[in-house]
Design a protein around this motif. Structure first.
Motif, mmCIF file in Angstrom:
data_model
loop_
_atom_site.group_PDB
_atom_site.id
_atom_site.type_symbol
_atom_site.label_atom_id
_atom_site.label_comp_id
_atom_site.label_asym_id
_atom_site.label_seq_id
_atom_site.Cartn_x
_atom_site.Cartn_y
_atom_site.Cartn_z
ATOM 1 N N ALA A 44 73.870 26.187 -65.947
ATOM 2 C CA ALA A 44 73.693 26.162 -67.402
ATOM 3 C C ALA A 44 72.799 27.285 -67.905
ATOM 4 O O ALA A 44 72.579 27.400 -69.116
ATOM 5 N N GLY A 45 72.248 28.090 -67.017
ATOM 6 C CA GLY A 45 71.387 29.188 -67.432
ATOM 7 C C GLY A 45 70.009 28.740 -67.871
ATOM 8 O O GLY A 45 69.399 29.357 -68.741
ATOM 9 N N LEU A 46 69.483 27.680 -67.248
ATOM 10 C CA LEU A 46 68.171 27.162 -67.627
ATOM 11 C C LEU A 46 67.052 27.691 -66.746
ATOM 12 O O LEU A 46 65.887 27.635 -67.124
ATOM 13 N N VAL A 47 67.387 28.159 -65.545
ATOM 14 C CA VAL A 47 66.432 28.801 -64.628
ATOM 15 C C VAL A 47 67.209 29.738 -63.706
ATOM 16 O O VAL A 47 68.392 29.516 -63.448
ATOM 17 N N PRO A 48 66.548 30.771 -63.164
ATOM 18 C CA PRO A 48 67.220 31.621 -62.180
ATOM 19 C C PRO A 48 67.079 31.112 -60.751
ATOM 20 O O PRO A 48 67.901 31.447 -59.892
ATOM 21 N N LEU A 49 66.049 30.311 -60.486
ATOM 22 C CA LEU A 49 65.801 29.790 -59.147
ATOM 23 C C LEU A 49 65.529 28.290 -59.220
ATOM 24 O O LEU A 49 64.909 27.815 -60.172
ATOM 25 N N ALA A 50 65.982 27.568 -58.189
ATOM 26 C CA ALA A 50 65.706 26.139 -58.111
ATOM 27 C C ALA A 50 65.591 25.738 -56.651
ATOM 28 O O ALA A 50 66.071 26.437 -55.756
ATOM 29 N N THR A 51 64.954 24.606 -56.419
ATOM 30 C CA THR A 51 64.822 24.112 -55.055
ATOM 31 C C THR A 51 65.728 22.910 -54.837
ATOM 32 O O THR A 51 66.107 22.213 -55.772
ATOM 33 N N GLY A 52 66.028 22.678 -53.560
ATOM 34 C CA GLY A 52 66.817 21.513 -53.196
ATOM 35 C C GLY A 52 66.410 21.008 -51.831
ATOM 36 O O GLY A 52 65.718 21.691 -51.072
ATOM 37 N N THR A 53 66.811 19.778 -51.537
ATOM 38 C CA THR A 53 66.657 19.217 -50.198
ATOM 39 C C THR A 53 68.016 18.727 -49.749
ATOM 40 O O THR A 53 68.867 18.397 -50.571
ATOM 41 N N ASP A 54 68.223 18.665 -48.437
ATOM 42 C CA ASP A 54 69.586 18.484 -47.923
ATOM 43 C C ASP A 54 69.547 17.681 -46.636
ATOM 44 O O ASP A 54 69.188 18.190 -45.583
ATOM 45 N N ILE A 55 69.948 16.394 -46.738
ATOM 46 C CA ILE A 55 70.050 15.556 -45.545
ATOM 47 C C ILE A 55 71.500 15.193 -45.232
ATOM 48 O O ILE A 55 71.835 14.835 -44.117
ATOM 49 N N GLY A 56 72.377 15.300 -46.237
ATOM 50 C CA GLY A 56 73.795 15.038 -46.024
ATOM 51 C C GLY A 56 74.665 16.009 -46.802
ATOM 52 O O GLY A 56 75.861 15.799 -46.957
ATOM 53 N N GLY A 57 74.021 17.067 -47.318
ATOM 54 C CA GLY A 57 74.720 18.047 -48.139
ATOM 55 C C GLY A 57 74.111 18.199 -49.512
ATOM 56 O O GLY A 57 74.717 18.791 -50.409
ATOM 57 N N SER A 58 72.907 17.674 -49.705
ATOM 58 C CA SER A 58 72.342 17.564 -51.042
ATOM 59 C C SER A 58 72.000 18.885 -51.710
ATOM 60 O O SER A 58 71.748 18.925 -52.910
ATOM 61 N N ILE A 59 71.969 19.983 -50.971
ATOM 62 C CA ILE A 59 71.911 21.318 -51.562
ATOM 63 C C ILE A 59 73.314 21.833 -51.798
ATOM 64 O O ILE A 59 73.654 22.349 -52.872
ATOM 65 N N ARG A 60 74.170 21.705 -50.798
ATOM 66 C CA ARG A 60 75.491 22.360 -50.832
ATOM 67 C C ARG A 60 76.506 21.632 -51.703
ATOM 68 O O ARG A 60 77.354 22.266 -52.337
#
Length: 478
Positions: A168-184
């Motif tokens: 949506a163009g609200l930030v250029p960078l963000a963080t994520g965590t991934d235990i079953g695909g939660s980033i991807r």
């Protein structure tokens, strides 16, 4: 420069403009705050917001950039969104739950600590389902988060707020965590970039750093920005015993991949795949072939035993315990899906079950390992359906993909297999769109700990496509 153009700048481009004094961090933060006011009500991807503090920090960053001969930090003045499941000192982390609505942290997780030390400015927190349990980003505390490309659809999860905020163009960078695909999962569903590093590459806080299937990583709109975040985040940390001491230098610009050996599978041998996902995957493979890569379809010999003995049981035995603990005293504050997950977790029979995913992981690597020994990377779709609707029920017994009844939580994604194979770096990049305009993605999987080769392939692919948000026609119509 118009506000929308500022909001869709990559971090790499913004830093260059800061250095040349063509744009200031204050201008960028103000543009993003203005856009959030106009766009976020429709998609609801932002949790807590720190706009005034962000402006103060932007002014400090601006002064550093304006000082001739002065030194600046690696991410000096770049706005960042942090998933509401990662600790930020002095701020509450709700984990998407009413139970933790007043829980304030006294320290930051290592990833956040390093991003802030590099000059990143936390603009807001992003929404997540309760306890990060689901691929559907909906909770009682924050409500339903929607996909910027089509608000009838969800952004994926559990880092769904981060994926939606980027698209949506609200930030250029963000963080994520991934235990079953939660980033991807949300990276693919929202049409952005998400990287799952090998476990331990990015240090983490407890209990995530104890969990070898769990990872924290970057979410961005460009591959170079993901590499930029990784350069800041990765490396050993004195408070994380699992953090890796080996460092990896990642490429930041695209180079030739002529002669690169690429293995691929559209369905991993057993997964039903929607036609639009399949078509976009095949088109992506042709891009790699056109770049001179040697592309070969392979059969890993995997079966649905991956699902029966895999991450689902692991989640019940480990990740799901928190739902059981909280159910005893806080059931009135929990979401329906968290309560149902707790009841399901109680059916896991203990030590006997915990070995199922470990044994299955070993079996899976007996075929993937030899493929990666003779190929540079392996590619498959990220999600086998473009996405699910914003009100999707992850316990729907009649949910189907490509005409086949599947598990409503895991049956539409192809990511958890590579959480089980936790030392393989995986990047998800956009592959196209469905008729609904919801994006699709591919995963580029590397040899264990070989992050650089994954980024090399992703950068070449991105350059061949001309990027993903470079002009208005490539953005959501918000």
């Amino acid at each position: 420069m118009r506000n929308e153009e500022i909001c869709y700048l990559t971090a790499t481009a913004a830093l260059e403009l800061f250095r040349r004094r063509k744009l200031s961090p204050v201008e960028m933060v103000k543009a993003l705050i203005d856009r959030a006011g106009r766009v976020n009500p429709a998609i609801n991807c932002l949790a807590d917001r720190y706009f005034e503090e962000a402006l103060d920090q932007a002014r400090e960053a601006e002064a550093r950039h304006m000082k001739r001969g002065g030194s600046t930090l690696a991410l000096d003045g770049i706005p960042l969104a942090v998933k509401d499941a990662q600790r930020v000192a002095g701020r509450r982390t709700t984990h998407g739950s009413l139970i933790f609505k007043d829980s304030v942290d006294d320290h930051s997780d290592p990833m956040i600590e390093r991003l802030q030390a590099a000059g990143a400015i936390i603009l807001a927190r992003t929404t997540t389902p309760e306890f990060c349990l689901s691929g559907v980003t909906s909770s009682r505390i924050w409500g339903v988060t929607r996909n910027p490309w089509n608000t009838d659809w969800g952004p994926g999860g559990s880092s769904g707020g981060s994926g939606a905020a980027l698209a949506a163009g609200l930030v250029p960078l963000a963080t994520g965590t991934d235990i079953g695909g939660s980033i991807r999962i949300p990276a693919a569903a929202c049409g952005v970039v998400g990287f799952k590093p090998p476990h331990g590459r990015n240090p983490d806080g407890p209990p995530a750093n104890f969990d070898r299937f769990n990872h924290c990583g970057p979410m961005t709109r460009s591959v170079a920005d993901a590499a930029l975040m990784q350069a800041v985040t990765a490396g050993p940390h004195p408070l994380d015993h699992d953090s890796l001491r080996q460092t990896v230098r990642l490429p930041l610009t695209a180079g030739s991949i002529k002669g690169m050996k690429i293995a691929y599978s559209v369905d991993l041998g057993y997964v039903p795949v929607e036609d639009e996902v399949r078509a976009n995957m095949v088109a992506a493979i042709e891009v790699f072939r056109s770049l001179g890569a040697r592309v070969e379809e392979v059969d890993l010999g995997w079966t649905d035993a991956v699902e029966q003995n895999g991450l689902h049981w692991y989640n019940l035995m480990h990740f799901g315990r928190q739902t059981i603990w909280n159910l005893k005293e806080n059931s009135d504050l929990m979401t329906d899906y968290a309560i149902r997950f707790a009841k399901l977790a109680k059916t896991a029979s203990g030590a006997e079950d915990v070995h199922k995913p470990w044994e299955q992981t070993h079996r899976m690597y007996q075929t993937l390992g030899p493929v990666l020994e003779t190929h540079d990377v392996f590619i498959c779709p990220t999600n086998n359906a473009p996405g699910v609707r914003a009100d999707h029920d992850p316990f729907d017994p009649n949910f189907t993909v490509a005409g086949r009844k599947v598990d409503a939580e895991y049956g539409w994604v192809m990511t958890h297999q590579f959480n089980m194979l936790h030392n393989c770096p995986v990047i998800s990049v956009p592959s196209g769109h469905a008729a609904t305009r919801v994006p699709t993605g591919i995963q580029i999987v590397g040899r264990t700990f070989d992050d650089a080769r994954v980024f090399k392939a992703a950068l070449a692919y991105e350059k061949a496509l001309g990027g993903w948000y470079s002009d208005k026609r490539k953005r959501p119509a918000l």
